[in-house]
Design an enzyme around this catalytic site. Sequence first.
Site, mmCIF file in Angstrom:
data_model
loop_
_atom_site.group_PDB
_atom_site.id
_atom_site.type_symbol
_atom_site.label_atom_id
_atom_site.label_comp_id
_atom_site.label_asym_id
_atom_site.label_seq_id
_atom_site.Cartn_x
_atom_site.Cartn_y
_atom_site.Cartn_z
ATOM 1 C CG ASP A 4 -2.026 1.060 1.129
ATOM 2 O OD1 ASP A 4 -1.870 1.998 0.324
ATOM 3 O OD2 ASP A 4 -3.035 0.932 1.845
ATOM 4 N NE ARG A 30 -4.435 3.028 -0.659
ATOM 5 C CZ ARG A 30 -5.559 2.468 -0.222
ATOM 6 N NH1 ARG A 30 -6.717 2.811 -0.783
ATOM 7 N NH2 ARG A 30 -5.544 1.592 0.761
#
Length: 230
Positions: free
Chosen positions: A129, A131
């Site tokens: 991840d 982000r």
Amino acid sequence: MTTAASSLAETGHRLTRKGREMQVRVLRIPDDVDGGHALLIGEVSNGCLVRIHSRCLYGDALQSEDCDCGPELERAMDLIQAEGAGILVYLEQEGRGAGLINKARGLRTSELCDLDTFDSYVKLGVSPDSRSYKRAADTLAQLGLTSVRLLTNNPDKVRALRQADIEVEVEPLHTLPRSERARKYLEAKRIRRGHMIPIETMMAVGAVGAQLVRERRWRWVPKRRGNRIR
């Protein structure tokens, strides 16, 4: 704030959704990695509902039943529209920031190796991840918001807004899994990333869960905090 106000004034228009009309304004969030757009529905103010949503082509557009992305987006918009005001922050973060090709590679690896998508990304040498929600948080602050009701199960989004000095009241966004793959995906997010997903929401799986949603026999409504929308 002047630039944002000018951009919003130029983009105001009406949109009809599910038989109801709403006023929408659009603000670009400039970032090659974590950018996107903020959609302001109605007249927003402090304490309004906010959904920060990462793009998922399969779930949002193709209505995949293997993740919760599409149902989360629809429920968030239903709640914002019901209140008459709110913000959808739509970020171009396909595949948890890895992009559509890596997402597809990860899904293939998951099928071949019986791994969740987090482990399949690691196996491929991709960040599980990558982000960041800082640009989203900065945009909300740029709009003059100091408090929001955030529609999310993701603690990373909550932290990002609080680090931008925005007071956050979490409004959980629970949806029922519509397939066994979706159930496993929700479980992985709960265990691996600390998402605030109660076990009870994963009990009705597949056709049963989908039927309950279609018939509106299962629904979650956030608690009201008085009239905060001007």
